[in-house]
Design a protein around this motif. Structure first.
Motif, PDB file in Angstrom:
ATOM      1  N   MET A  23       0.837  -1.204   0.000  1.00  0.00           N
ATOM      2  CA  MET A  23       0.000   0.000   0.000  1.00  0.00           C
ATOM      3  C   MET A  23       0.875   1.258   0.000  1.00  0.00           C
ATOM      4  SD  MET A  23      -3.169   0.737  -0.126  1.00  0.00           S
ATOM      5  CE  MET A  23      -4.148   2.223   0.003  1.00  0.00           C
ATOM      6  N   THR A  24       1.917   1.235   0.814  1.00  0.00           N
ATOM      7  CA  THR A  24       2.808   2.394   0.888  1.00  0.00           C
ATOM      8  C   THR A  24       3.516   2.618  -0.439  1.00  0.00           C
ATOM      9  OG1 THR A  24       3.164   1.846   3.195  1.00  0.00           O
ATOM     10  CG2 THR A  24       4.615   3.466   2.249  1.00  0.00           C
ATOM     11  N   ALA A  25       3.897   1.520  -1.097  1.00  0.00           N
ATOM     12  CA  ALA A  25       4.588   1.615  -2.383  1.00  0.00           C
ATOM     13  C   ALA A  25       3.679   2.240  -3.443  1.00  0.00           C
ATOM     14  CB  ALA A  25       5.052   0.240  -2.834  1.00  0.00           C
ATOM     15  N   ILE A  26       2.431   1.848  -3.423  1.00  0.00           N
ATOM     16  CA  ILE A  26       1.463   2.393  -4.387  1.00  0.00           C
ATOM     17  C   ILE A  26       1.258   3.876  -4.141  1.00  0.00           C
ATOM     18  CG2 ILE A  26      -0.943   2.327  -5.148  1.00  0.00           C
ATOM     19  CD1 ILE A  26      -0.898  -0.690  -4.448  1.00  0.00           C
ATOM     20  N   ARG A  66       3.365   5.879  -2.679  1.00  0.00           N
ATOM     21  CA  ARG A  66       4.604   6.573  -3.025  1.00  0.00           C
ATOM     22  C   ARG A  66       4.705   6.760  -4.536  1.00  0.00           C
ATOM     23  NH1 ARG A  66       9.251   3.677  -0.281  1.00  0.00           N
ATOM     24  NH2 ARG A  66       8.137   4.391   1.565  1.00  0.00           N
ATOM     25  N   ALA A  67       4.305   5.736  -5.290  1.00  0.00           N
ATOM     26  CA  ALA A  67       4.325   5.814  -6.754  1.00  0.00           C
ATOM     27  C   ALA A  67       3.342   6.875  -7.246  1.00  0.00           C
ATOM     28  CB  ALA A  67       3.982   4.463  -7.356  1.00  0.00           C
ATOM     29  N   ALA A  68       2.177   6.920  -6.613  1.00  0.00           N
ATOM     30  CA  ALA A  68       1.169   7.906  -6.982  1.00  0.00           C
ATOM     31  C   ALA A  68       1.656   9.320  -6.681  1.00  0.00           C
ATOM     32  CB  ALA A  68      -0.134   7.637  -6.241  1.00  0.00           C
ATOM     33  N   THR A  69       2.319   9.473  -5.549  1.00  0.00           N
ATOM     34  CA  THR A  69       2.864  10.778  -5.169  1.00  0.00           C
ATOM     35  C   THR A  69       3.930  11.216  -6.161  1.00  0.00           C
ATOM     36  OG1 THR A  69       2.473  10.246  -2.856  1.00  0.00           O
ATOM     37  CG2 THR A  69       3.918  12.100  -3.301  1.00  0.00           C
ATOM     38  N   ALA A  70       4.798  10.300  -6.545  1.00  0.00           N
ATOM     39  CA  ALA A  70       5.850  10.599  -7.519  1.00  0.00           C
ATOM     40  C   ALA A  70       5.244  10.949  -8.869  1.00  0.00           C
ATOM     41  CB  ALA A  70       6.788   9.408  -7.652  1.00  0.00           C
ATOM     42  N   ALA A  71       4.202  10.227  -9.247  1.00  0.00           N
ATOM     43  CA  ALA A  71       3.551  10.459 -10.537  1.00  0.00           C
ATOM     44  C   ALA A  71       2.876  11.828 -10.590  1.00  0.00           C
ATOM     45  CB  ALA A  71       2.525   9.360 -10.812  1.00  0.00           C
ATOM     46  N   THR A  72       2.326  12.279  -9.462  1.00  0.00           N
ATOM     47  CA  THR A  72       1.670  13.589  -9.441  1.00  0.00           C
ATOM     48  C   THR A  72       2.680  14.718  -9.232  1.00  0.00           C
ATOM     49  OG1 THR A  72       1.175  13.235  -7.115  1.00  0.00           O
ATOM     50  CG2 THR A  72      -0.585  12.796  -8.681  1.00  0.00           C
ATOM     51  N   ALA A  73       3.783  14.413  -8.544  1.00  0.00           N
ATOM     52  CA  ALA A  73       4.778  15.445  -8.264  1.00  0.00           C
ATOM     53  C   ALA A  73       5.580  15.795  -9.508  1.00  0.00           C
ATOM     54  CB  ALA A  73       5.708  14.985  -7.157  1.00  0.00           C
ATOM     55  N   LEU A  74       5.854  14.811 -10.349  1.00  0.00           N
ATOM     56  CA  LEU A  74       6.664  15.052 -11.543  1.00  0.00           C
ATOM     57  C   LEU A  74       6.009  16.039 -12.505  1.00  0.00           C
ATOM     58  CD1 LEU A  74       9.312  14.302 -12.981  1.00  0.00           C
ATOM     59  CD2 LEU A  74       8.046  12.485 -14.138  1.00  0.00           C
TER      60      LEU A  74
END
Length: 51
Positions: free
Chosen positions: A1-4, A6-14
């Motif tokens: 869950m944390t990995a997902i 984190r991936a979502a956060t990275a995807a929106t931050a970029l």
């Protein structure tokens, strides 16, 4: 869950950072063009008065 998450956060931050960088670059170029034009006009005005 944390990995997902984190991936979502990275995807929106970029895209946000890219958009921010693009906006900053656009603002910078507009400022540069405006400032350059003003300087050129003032310079030609000064040359005109001097002549």
């Amino acid at each position: 869950m944390t990995a997902i998450r984190r991936a979502a956060t990275a995807a929106t931050a970029l895209p946000a950072s890219v958009l921010s960088a693009s906006a900053f670059a656009l603002l910078g170029s507009v400022t540069l063009v405006t400032f350059g034009t003003s300087v050129r006009e003032i310079f030609s005005l000064t040359i005109g008065i001097g002549a």
